[in-house]
Design an enzyme around this catalytic site. Structure first.
Site: not given
Lengths: 155, 155
Positions: A59, A87, A90
Protein backbone atom coordinates in the site's frame (compact mmCIF):
# COMPACT_ATOMS: atom_id res chain seq x y z
CA UNK A 1 -22.98 -9.38 1.51
CA UNK A 2 -20.80 -6.60 0.11
CA UNK A 3 -21.49 -5.54 -3.47
CA UNK A 4 -18.56 -5.28 -5.82
CA UNK A 5 -18.67 -3.73 -9.28
CA UNK A 6 -17.07 -5.13 -12.41
CA UNK A 7 -14.48 -2.34 -12.10
CA UNK A 8 -13.73 -3.44 -8.53
CA UNK A 9 -13.06 -6.95 -9.80
CA UNK A 10 -10.85 -5.71 -12.59
CA UNK A 11 -8.69 -3.57 -10.30
CA UNK A 12 -8.46 -6.24 -7.63
CA UNK A 13 -7.14 -8.62 -10.28
CA UNK A 14 -4.40 -6.06 -10.94
CA UNK A 15 -3.63 -5.95 -7.22
CA UNK A 16 -3.44 -9.76 -7.26
CA UNK A 17 -0.91 -9.53 -10.13
CA UNK A 18 1.20 -7.28 -7.91
CA UNK A 19 0.90 -9.85 -5.11
CA UNK A 20 2.12 -12.54 -7.50
CA UNK A 21 5.08 -10.31 -8.40
CA UNK A 22 5.96 -10.20 -4.70
CA UNK A 23 5.77 -14.00 -4.38
CA UNK A 24 8.06 -14.42 -7.38
CA UNK A 25 10.87 -12.65 -5.54
CA UNK A 26 10.19 -14.50 -2.29
CA UNK A 27 8.14 -11.80 -0.57
CA UNK A 28 4.80 -12.49 1.09
CA UNK A 29 2.28 -12.06 -1.76
CA UNK A 30 0.54 -8.76 -1.07
CA UNK A 31 -0.24 -6.30 -3.83
CA UNK A 32 -2.02 -2.98 -4.27
CA UNK A 33 -3.05 -0.52 -6.95
CA UNK A 34 -4.25 3.08 -6.71
CA UNK A 35 -6.98 4.04 -9.17
CA UNK A 36 -7.95 7.57 -10.09
CA UNK A 37 -10.59 8.50 -12.67
CA UNK A 38 -10.68 4.99 -14.05
CA UNK A 39 -6.92 4.75 -14.46
CA UNK A 40 -4.32 2.89 -12.43
CA UNK A 41 -1.85 5.57 -11.34
CA UNK A 42 0.09 3.65 -8.68
CA UNK A 43 1.19 0.05 -8.18
CA UNK A 44 2.80 -1.63 -5.21
CA UNK A 45 4.12 -5.04 -4.44
CA UNK A 46 5.30 -6.05 -0.97
CA UNK A 47 9.07 -5.53 -0.61
CA UNK A 48 9.59 -5.86 3.12
CA UNK A 49 12.60 -8.15 2.98
CA UNK A 50 14.25 -6.94 -0.22
CA UNK A 51 13.78 -3.33 0.85
CA UNK A 52 15.29 -4.22 4.25
CA UNK A 53 12.56 -2.04 5.71
CA UNK A 54 9.48 -2.92 7.72
CA UNK A 55 7.71 -0.10 5.94
CA UNK A 56 7.83 -1.33 2.36
CA UNK A 57 4.26 -2.58 2.34
CA UNK A 58 2.40 -2.81 -0.96
CA UNK A 59 0.00 0.00 0.00
CA UNK A 60 2.81 2.40 0.95
CA UNK A 61 4.65 1.75 -2.31
CA UNK A 62 1.45 2.16 -4.35
CA UNK A 63 0.55 5.43 -2.58
CA UNK A 64 4.05 6.85 -3.06
CA UNK A 65 3.98 5.76 -6.70
CA UNK A 66 0.61 7.48 -7.24
CA UNK A 67 1.75 10.64 -5.41
CA UNK A 68 4.85 10.90 -7.55
CA UNK A 69 2.82 10.39 -10.74
CA UNK A 70 0.34 13.18 -9.96
CA UNK A 71 2.92 15.34 -8.14
CA UNK A 72 0.73 15.77 -5.08
CA UNK A 73 0.38 13.95 -1.80
CA UNK A 74 -3.42 14.34 -1.83
CA UNK A 75 -5.18 11.38 -3.41
CA UNK A 76 -8.70 12.68 -2.70
CA UNK A 77 -10.37 11.18 -5.71
CA UNK A 78 -8.56 7.88 -5.65
CA UNK A 79 -9.38 4.34 -4.65
CA UNK A 80 -6.91 1.84 -3.28
CA UNK A 81 -7.31 -1.86 -4.06
CA UNK A 82 -5.26 -4.18 -1.90
CA UNK A 83 -5.26 -7.95 -1.57
CA UNK A 84 -5.00 -7.95 2.24
CA UNK A 85 -6.67 -5.78 4.87
CA UNK A 86 -4.32 -2.80 5.47
CA UNK A 87 -2.38 -2.86 8.75
CA UNK A 88 -2.42 -0.03 11.30
CA UNK A 89 0.46 1.78 9.61
CA UNK A 90 -1.05 1.52 6.13
CA UNK A 91 -4.49 2.56 7.42
CA UNK A 92 -2.84 5.66 8.86
CA UNK A 93 -1.02 6.27 5.58
CA UNK A 94 -4.29 5.94 3.65
CA UNK A 95 -5.89 8.59 5.87
CA UNK A 96 -2.88 10.92 5.48
CA UNK A 97 -2.94 10.55 1.71
CA UNK A 98 -6.71 11.25 1.83
CA UNK A 99 -7.54 8.18 -0.25
CA UNK A 100 -11.32 8.13 -0.76
CA UNK A 101 -12.12 4.40 -1.06
CA UNK A 102 -10.38 1.25 0.08
CA UNK A 103 -11.33 -2.14 -1.28
CA UNK A 104 -9.50 -5.08 0.22
CA UNK A 105 -9.50 -8.84 -0.27
CA UNK A 106 -8.79 -11.04 2.73
CA UNK A 107 -8.91 -9.85 6.34
CA UNK A 108 -5.72 -9.76 8.44
CA UNK A 109 -6.79 -10.93 11.92
CA UNK A 110 -3.44 -10.21 13.59
CA UNK A 111 -2.63 -6.68 12.51
CA UNK A 112 -5.49 -5.45 10.31
CA UNK A 113 -6.30 -1.80 10.93
CA UNK A 114 -9.69 -1.64 9.19
CA UNK A 115 -11.91 -4.30 10.73
CA UNK A 116 -9.66 -6.68 12.72
CA UNK A 117 -7.17 -5.39 15.31
CA UNK A 118 -8.43 -1.80 15.05
CA UNK A 119 -11.14 0.04 13.12
CA UNK A 120 -9.09 3.04 12.11
CA UNK A 121 -11.41 4.35 9.39
CA UNK A 122 -14.33 4.35 11.84
CA UNK A 123 -12.71 6.74 14.35
CA UNK A 124 -15.31 9.48 14.57
CA UNK A 125 -12.95 12.34 15.33
CA UNK A 126 -11.08 11.95 12.05
CA UNK A 127 -11.62 14.76 9.55
CA UNK A 128 -11.09 12.56 6.54
CA UNK A 129 -13.63 9.84 5.84
CA UNK A 130 -12.42 6.70 4.08
CA UNK A 131 -15.09 4.41 2.62
CA UNK A 132 -14.14 0.77 2.71
CA UNK A 133 -15.34 -2.67 1.76
CA UNK A 134 -13.62 -6.01 2.09
CA UNK A 135 -13.92 -9.60 1.00
CA UNK A 136 -13.35 -9.31 -2.75
CA UNK A 137 -11.70 -12.52 -4.02
CA UNK A 138 -11.02 -13.30 -0.37
CA UNK A 139 -10.85 -17.06 -0.84
CA UNK A 140 -8.60 -16.92 -3.89
CA UNK A 141 -6.25 -14.53 -2.11
CA UNK A 142 -6.19 -16.56 1.11
CA UNK A 143 -5.37 -19.66 -0.90
CA UNK A 144 -2.58 -17.84 -2.80
CA UNK A 145 -1.04 -16.79 0.54
CA UNK A 146 -1.42 -20.25 2.06
CA UNK A 147 0.32 -21.84 -0.90
CA UNK A 148 3.17 -19.30 -0.62
CA UNK A 149 3.76 -20.15 3.05
CA UNK A 150 3.47 -23.87 2.32
CA UNK A 151 6.23 -23.65 -0.31
CA UNK A 152 8.34 -21.58 2.06
CA UNK A 153 8.27 -24.29 4.71
CA UNK A 154 9.49 -26.93 2.24
CA UNK A 155 13.27 -27.41 2.25
CA UNK B 1 5.51 13.16 36.33
CA UNK B 2 7.56 11.21 33.82
CA UNK B 3 11.24 10.72 34.53
CA UNK B 4 13.69 11.52 31.81
CA UNK B 5 17.40 10.67 31.87
CA UNK B 6 20.23 12.94 30.80
CA UNK B 7 20.59 10.75 27.72
CA UNK B 8 16.90 11.28 26.92
CA UNK B 9 17.46 15.04 27.04
CA UNK B 10 20.52 14.82 24.83
CA UNK B 11 18.78 12.78 22.16
CA UNK B 12 15.63 14.87 22.25
CA UNK B 13 17.78 17.93 21.60
CA UNK B 14 19.05 16.16 18.50
CA UNK B 15 15.45 15.50 17.43
CA UNK B 16 14.74 19.20 17.98
CA UNK B 17 17.67 20.04 15.68
CA UNK B 18 16.03 17.89 13.02
CA UNK B 19 12.76 19.76 13.60
CA UNK B 20 14.61 23.04 13.10
CA UNK B 21 16.03 21.68 9.84
CA UNK B 22 12.47 21.05 8.69
CA UNK B 23 11.38 24.59 9.58
CA UNK B 24 14.32 26.03 7.65
CA UNK B 25 12.98 24.57 4.42
CA UNK B 26 9.39 25.58 5.19
CA UNK B 27 8.18 22.25 6.54
CA UNK B 28 6.29 21.91 9.82
CA UNK B 29 9.09 21.52 12.41
CA UNK B 30 9.01 17.87 13.43
CA UNK B 31 12.18 15.87 13.92
CA UNK B 32 13.22 12.41 15.05
CA UNK B 33 16.32 10.35 15.79
CA UNK B 34 16.78 6.60 16.25
CA UNK B 35 19.27 5.60 18.92
CA UNK B 36 20.85 2.19 19.25
CA UNK B 37 23.46 1.25 21.86
CA UNK B 38 24.10 4.87 22.72
CA UNK B 39 24.58 5.94 19.12
CA UNK B 40 22.31 7.89 16.78
CA UNK B 41 21.87 5.59 13.77
CA UNK B 42 18.97 7.33 12.05
CA UNK B 43 17.77 10.90 11.64
CA UNK B 44 14.57 12.27 10.16
CA UNK B 45 13.18 15.68 9.47
CA UNK B 46 9.63 16.22 8.24
CA UNK B 47 9.51 16.40 4.42
CA UNK B 48 5.81 16.11 3.68
CA UNK B 49 5.59 18.95 1.18
CA UNK B 50 9.02 18.72 -0.40
CA UNK B 51 8.70 14.97 -0.72
CA UNK B 52 5.26 15.49 -2.26
CA UNK B 53 4.15 12.56 -0.16
CA UNK B 54 1.90 12.39 2.88
CA UNK B 55 4.16 9.66 4.20
CA UNK B 56 7.42 11.57 4.61
CA UNK B 57 7.06 12.04 8.34
CA UNK B 58 10.18 12.51 10.45
CA UNK B 59 9.72 9.14 12.18
CA UNK B 60 9.37 7.22 8.91
CA UNK B 61 12.49 8.86 7.48
CA UNK B 62 14.47 8.19 10.69
CA UNK B 63 13.36 4.54 10.80
CA UNK B 64 14.25 4.00 7.14
CA UNK B 65 17.58 5.72 7.70
CA UNK B 66 18.35 3.48 10.69
CA UNK B 67 17.24 0.33 8.84
CA UNK B 68 19.49 1.12 5.92
CA UNK B 69 22.44 1.80 8.24
CA UNK B 70 22.15 -1.52 10.07
CA UNK B 71 20.91 -3.40 6.99
CA UNK B 72 17.94 -4.87 8.81
CA UNK B 73 14.33 -3.81 9.27
CA UNK B 74 14.32 -4.97 12.90
CA UNK B 75 15.19 -2.17 15.32
CA UNK B 76 14.64 -4.30 18.45
CA UNK B 77 17.21 -2.62 20.61
CA UNK B 78 16.54 0.92 19.46
CA UNK B 79 14.81 3.96 20.89
CA UNK B 80 13.06 6.61 18.84
CA UNK B 81 13.07 10.22 19.99
CA UNK B 82 10.55 12.44 18.27
CA UNK B 83 9.47 16.00 18.98
CA UNK B 84 5.74 15.32 18.43
CA UNK B 85 3.55 12.40 19.46
CA UNK B 86 3.64 9.92 16.54
CA UNK B 87 0.50 9.74 14.41
CA UNK B 88 -1.42 6.52 13.72
CA UNK B 89 0.70 5.70 10.69
CA UNK B 90 3.99 6.29 12.47
CA UNK B 91 2.83 4.35 15.53
CA UNK B 92 2.10 1.44 13.21
CA UNK B 93 5.51 1.86 11.56
CA UNK B 94 7.21 1.87 14.96
CA UNK B 95 5.52 -1.43 15.84
CA UNK B 96 6.47 -2.96 12.49
CA UNK B 97 10.09 -1.90 12.91
CA UNK B 98 9.98 -3.36 16.44
CA UNK B 99 11.37 -0.21 18.01
CA UNK B 100 11.71 -0.82 21.75
CA UNK B 101 11.23 2.65 23.28
CA UNK B 102 9.53 5.81 22.10
CA UNK B 103 10.15 9.14 23.78
CA UNK B 104 8.13 12.05 22.44
CA UNK B 105 7.85 15.74 23.22
CA UNK B 106 4.50 17.42 22.71
CA UNK B 107 1.20 15.56 22.33
CA UNK B 108 -0.71 15.74 19.03
CA UNK B 109 -4.40 15.97 20.03
CA UNK B 110 -5.77 15.63 16.50
CA UNK B 111 -3.98 12.62 15.10
CA UNK B 112 -1.67 11.29 17.83
CA UNK B 113 -1.55 7.51 17.88
CA UNK B 114 0.06 6.96 21.29
CA UNK B 115 -2.07 8.78 23.86
CA UNK B 116 -4.41 11.16 21.96
CA UNK B 117 -6.60 9.92 19.09
CA UNK B 118 -5.66 6.27 19.65
CA UNK B 119 -3.50 4.31 22.08
CA UNK B 120 -1.82 2.05 19.58
CA UNK B 121 1.00 0.83 21.80
CA UNK B 122 -1.49 -0.23 24.47
CA UNK B 123 -3.40 -2.65 22.23
CA UNK B 124 -3.15 -5.86 24.23
CA UNK B 125 -3.25 -8.28 21.32
CA UNK B 126 -0.03 -6.90 19.81
CA UNK B 127 2.96 -9.23 19.99
CA UNK B 128 5.50 -6.43 20.12
CA UNK B 129 5.53 -4.22 23.18
CA UNK B 130 6.66 -0.61 22.74
CA UNK B 131 7.53 1.33 25.90
CA UNK B 132 6.73 4.99 25.67
CA UNK B 133 6.92 8.22 27.57
CA UNK B 134 5.98 11.73 26.53
CA UNK B 135 6.31 15.33 27.59
CA UNK B 136 10.07 15.89 27.26
CA UNK B 137 10.72 19.55 26.36
CA UNK B 138 7.00 19.73 25.57
CA UNK B 139 6.71 23.47 26.17
CA UNK B 140 9.80 24.38 24.16
CA UNK B 141 8.62 22.22 21.26
CA UNK B 142 5.06 23.57 21.37
CA UNK B 143 6.43 27.10 21.31
CA UNK B 144 8.75 26.29 18.37
CA UNK B 145 5.76 24.95 16.42
CA UNK B 146 3.55 27.90 17.34
CA UNK B 147 6.19 30.36 16.18
CA UNK B 148 6.53 28.45 12.88
CA UNK B 149 2.80 28.68 12.19
CA UNK B 150 2.73 32.33 13.23
CA UNK B 151 5.46 33.20 10.70
CA UNK B 152 3.63 31.16 8.07
CA UNK B 153 0.48 33.25 8.46
CA UNK B 154 2.38 36.49 7.94
CA UNK B 155 2.37 37.73 4.36
Amino acid sequence: MTDFTEADKLYMKEAIKEAENAAEVGEVPIGAVVVCEGKIIGRGSNRKNMGKSALKHAEIIAIEDASSVIGDWRLDECSLYVTLEPCLMCSGAIIHARVRNVIFGTTEPKFGGVVSLAKTFDIERLNHKVNYKGGLYAEEIASMMKSFFKKLRKP
